[in-house]
Design a protein around this motif. Structure first.
Motif, mmCIF file in Angstrom:
data_model
loop_
_atom_site.group_PDB
_atom_site.id
_atom_site.type_symbol
_atom_site.label_atom_id
_atom_site.label_comp_id
_atom_site.label_asym_id
_atom_site.label_seq_id
_atom_site.Cartn_x
_atom_site.Cartn_y
_atom_site.Cartn_z
ATOM 1 N N LYS A 81 0.911 -1.114 -0.012
ATOM 2 C CA LYS A 81 -0.114 0.101 0.029
ATOM 3 C C LYS A 81 0.853 1.167 0.003
ATOM 4 C CE LYS A 81 -3.614 2.423 2.648
ATOM 5 N NZ LYS A 81 -4.321 2.728 1.382
ATOM 6 N N GLU A 82 0.757 2.285 -1.039
ATOM 7 C CA GLU A 82 1.731 3.320 -1.225
ATOM 8 C C GLU A 82 1.116 4.403 -1.799
ATOM 9 O OE1 GLU A 82 5.773 2.579 -2.317
ATOM 10 O OE2 GLU A 82 5.090 0.695 -3.057
ATOM 11 N N ASP A 83 1.504 5.541 -1.409
ATOM 12 C CA ASP A 83 0.936 6.711 -2.194
ATOM 13 C C ASP A 83 1.877 7.210 -3.383
ATOM 14 O OD1 ASP A 83 -1.260 6.887 -0.140
ATOM 15 O OD2 ASP A 83 0.114 8.040 1.000
ATOM 16 N N GLY A 84 1.408 8.119 -4.118
ATOM 17 C CA GLY A 84 2.318 8.531 -5.262
ATOM 18 C C GLY A 84 1.911 7.916 -6.473
ATOM 19 N N PHE A 85 1.316 6.854 -6.655
ATOM 20 C CA PHE A 85 0.974 6.081 -7.742
ATOM 21 C C PHE A 85 -0.224 6.409 -8.233
ATOM 22 C CE2 PHE A 85 4.572 4.224 -5.769
ATOM 23 C CZ PHE A 85 5.557 3.994 -6.587
ATOM 24 N N ASN A 86 -0.608 5.869 -9.496
ATOM 25 C CA ASN A 86 -2.148 6.218 -10.120
ATOM 26 C C ASN A 86 -3.128 5.002 -9.401
ATOM 27 O OD1 ASN A 86 -1.188 8.001 -11.782
ATOM 28 N ND2 ASN A 86 -0.842 6.583 -13.707
ATOM 29 N N GLN A 87 -2.533 4.042 -8.688
ATOM 30 C CA GLN A 87 -3.408 3.287 -7.919
ATOM 31 C C GLN A 87 -2.884 3.155 -6.230
ATOM 32 O OE1 GLN A 87 -5.952 2.299 -9.013
ATOM 33 N NE2 GLN A 87 -5.839 0.633 -10.878
ATOM 34 N N PRO A 88 -3.846 2.528 -5.558
ATOM 35 C CA PRO A 88 -3.471 2.726 -4.185
ATOM 36 C C PRO A 88 -2.535 1.626 -3.725
ATOM 37 C CG PRO A 88 -5.553 1.634 -4.582
ATOM 38 C CD PRO A 88 -5.280 2.424 -5.656
ATOM 39 N N TYR A 89 -2.016 0.779 -4.555
ATOM 40 C CA TYR A 89 -1.311 -0.323 -4.137
ATOM 41 C C TYR A 89 -0.112 -0.463 -5.426
ATOM 42 C CZ TYR A 89 -5.600 -1.303 -1.427
ATOM 43 O OH TYR A 89 -6.505 -1.158 -0.683
ATOM 44 N N THR A 90 0.979 -0.666 -4.845
ATOM 45 C CA THR A 90 2.035 -1.143 -5.828
ATOM 46 C C THR A 90 2.429 -2.880 -5.937
ATOM 47 O OG1 THR A 90 3.927 -0.654 -4.718
ATOM 48 C CG2 THR A 90 3.115 1.031 -5.794
ATOM 49 N N SER A 91 2.894 -3.120 -7.173
ATOM 50 C CA SER A 91 3.317 -4.664 -7.144
ATOM 51 C C SER A 91 4.001 -4.942 -8.494
ATOM 52 C CB SER A 91 2.078 -5.485 -7.351
ATOM 53 O OG SER A 91 2.422 -6.974 -7.170
ATOM 54 N N ALA A 92 4.453 -6.134 -8.674
ATOM 55 C CA ALA A 92 5.181 -6.149 -9.852
ATOM 56 C C ALA A 92 4.672 -7.495 -10.774
ATOM 57 C CB ALA A 92 6.836 -6.650 -9.569
ATOM 58 N N ARG A 93 4.758 -7.398 -12.203
ATOM 59 C CA ARG A 93 4.753 -8.267 -12.887
ATOM 60 C C ARG A 93 5.637 -8.626 -13.676
ATOM 61 N NH1 ARG A 93 -1.149 -9.093 -16.303
ATOM 62 N NH2 ARG A 93 -0.077 -9.237 -18.441
ATOM 63 N N LEU A 94 6.074 -9.858 -13.409
ATOM 64 C CA LEU A 94 7.437 -10.352 -14.245
ATOM 65 C C LEU A 94 7.076 -11.313 -15.446
ATOM 66 C CD1 LEU A 94 9.962 -11.154 -11.432
ATOM 67 C CD2 LEU A 94 9.616 -8.909 -12.769
ATOM 68 N N ILE A 95 7.626 -11.176 -16.707
ATOM 69 C CA ILE A 95 7.432 -11.927 -17.727
ATOM 70 C C ILE A 95 8.761 -12.315 -18.441
ATOM 71 C CG2 ILE A 95 5.304 -10.829 -18.223
ATOM 72 C CD1 ILE A 95 6.476 -9.178 -20.560
ATOM 73 N N THR A 96 8.620 -13.413 -18.881
ATOM 74 C CA THR A 96 9.932 -14.148 -19.874
ATOM 75 C C THR A 96 9.701 -13.642 -21.107
ATOM 76 O OG1 THR A 96 9.113 -16.204 -20.313
ATOM 77 C CG2 THR A 96 10.134 -15.911 -18.385
ATOM 78 N N LYS A 97 8.939 -12.722 -21.737
ATOM 79 C CA LYS A 97 8.338 -12.730 -23.086
ATOM 80 C C LYS A 97 9.571 -12.091 -23.907
ATOM 81 C CE LYS A 97 4.978 -10.356 -26.198
ATOM 82 N NZ LYS A 97 4.113 -9.586 -26.260
ATOM 83 N N GLY A 98 9.978 -12.886 -24.905
ATOM 84 C CA GLY A 98 11.431 -12.329 -25.742
ATOM 85 C C GLY A 98 12.480 -13.020 -25.012
ATOM 86 N N LYS A 99 12.678 -13.448 -23.823
ATOM 87 C CA LYS A 99 13.681 -14.011 -23.384
ATOM 88 C C LYS A 99 13.516 -15.622 -22.814
ATOM 89 C CE LYS A 99 14.605 -9.327 -21.487
ATOM 90 N NZ LYS A 99 14.706 -8.361 -20.242
ATOM 91 N N GLY A 100 12.337 -15.880 -22.705
ATOM 92 C CA GLY A 100 11.868 -17.400 -22.685
ATOM 93 C C GLY A 100 10.651 -17.611 -23.160
ATOM 94 N N ASP A 101 10.769 -18.129 -24.317
ATOM 95 C CA ASP A 101 9.412 -18.408 -25.157
ATOM 96 C C ASP A 101 9.499 -20.024 -25.639
ATOM 97 O OD1 ASP A 101 8.266 -15.479 -25.460
ATOM 98 O OD2 ASP A 101 10.289 -15.503 -26.018
ATOM 99 N N TRP A 102 8.365 -20.611 -25.389
ATOM 100 C CA TRP A 102 8.518 -22.042 -25.621
ATOM 101 C C TRP A 102 7.068 -22.630 -26.273
ATOM 102 C CZ3 TRP A 102 9.100 -19.954 -20.750
ATOM 103 C CH2 TRP A 102 10.459 -19.871 -20.363
ATOM 104 N N LEU A 103 7.404 -23.645 -27.395
ATOM 105 C CA LEU A 103 6.439 -24.307 -27.807
ATOM 106 C C LEU A 103 6.435 -25.708 -26.994
ATOM 107 C CD1 LEU A 103 4.018 -25.027 -29.611
ATOM 108 C CD2 LEU A 103 5.522 -25.131 -31.561
#
Length: 264
Positions: A81-103
């Motif tokens: 829970k943090e102030d100063g952002f466009n939403q009341p909470y901050t978090s992270a979303r990590l992706i492997t796109k372009g660095k780990g893609d599999w069929l």
């Protein structure tokens, strides 16, 4: 078909069991300190302006250890829970796109989940190239989802054009796991040209099979996918019963991520 609820008690085990015909092709063991390895992970922030389509309440940040950091051999994805952002909470979303893609392959993530009403941690996969069109036409594979107002359950689900939650036709299983927020468990998928098999520790908990003559509406899982790890806050599902602000900071802990592919 609607979501099927499959309730079992699974003991906490050190990892997932795999066949001898798989070889390791990609991994992050988190044996370092600081921000996640930028050669393997990117921070996804593209949906902040439209709340990721689910009316979520978090603002995903980039390159910020307050929301994603590695220490003591474990990745921590932290919702605050943090102030100063466009939403009341901050978090992270990590992706492997372009660095780990599999069929096809076997993807394993050993993790301990965060909880509290409003928490929505997830381990999942999305198509890299959207060759069948925008969601849900190109598919989604949810290796694990957890909503904090159900602390004793985890979900394993697939989404396609024909089978998705907007139509109430998504297919998957819910598993009773009372220590999901206290212990590390191995969440995995074995994805082949014929089926997607989901596992919790050494137990097979859900399988979605390709039907004969299935088109992309039922089976878009013949294109490249990449991995995602995130902690959402609120949203249409995670926030169904509100947000308990006493839960913050809320941390998804990941011991390792491993990707295997068949040798034959």
């Amino acid at each position: 078909m609607k979501l099927i609820f499959f309730l079992i008690l699974v003991s906490s085990l050190s990892g997932c069991q795999r066949g001898n015909d798989y070889q390791l092709v990609w991994a992050d063991e988190f044996n370092y300190n600081g921000l996640p390895d930028s050669t393997k992970w990117s921070f996804d922030t593209d949906g902040n302006s439209w709340q990721w389509g689910n009316n979520e309440l978090q603002y995903y940040t980039a390159d910020r250890e307050e929301n994603a950091t590695v220490r003591d051999g474990v990745l921590h994805i932290i919702a605050r829970k943090e102030d100063g952002f466009n939403q009341p909470y901050t978090s992270a979303r990590l992706i492997t796109k372009g660095k780990g893609d599999w069929l096809y392959g076997r993807m394993e993530v050993k993790a301990k989940l965060c909880g509290g009403k409003g928490a929505w941690p997830a381990i999942w996969m999305l198509p890299t190239d959207l060759e069948y069109g925008a969601w849900p036409a190109s598919g989604e594979l949810d290796i694990m989802e957890h909503v904090g107002y159900e602390p004793d359950s985890v979900y394993f689900t697939i989404h396609t054009e024909n089978y998705n939650h907007t139509k109430g036709t998504q297919q998957g299983n819910a598993v009773f796991l009372p220590d999901a927020e206290e212990a590390f468990h191995c969440y995995a998928i074995e994805w082949t040209p014929e089926s997607c098999t989901f596992l919790l520790d050494k137990e097979e908990v859900f399988q979605f099979e390709k039907a004969k003559q299935a088109g992309s509406g039922e089976w878009p899982f013949d294109k490249r996918f990449h991995l995602l790890l995130n902690v959402a806050v609120g949203g249409n599902w995670g926030g169904k019963h509100g947000v308990d602000e006493s839960m913050f900071p809320c941390t998804l802990q990941v011991d390792y991520v491993r990707v295997y592919q068949k040798t034959k």
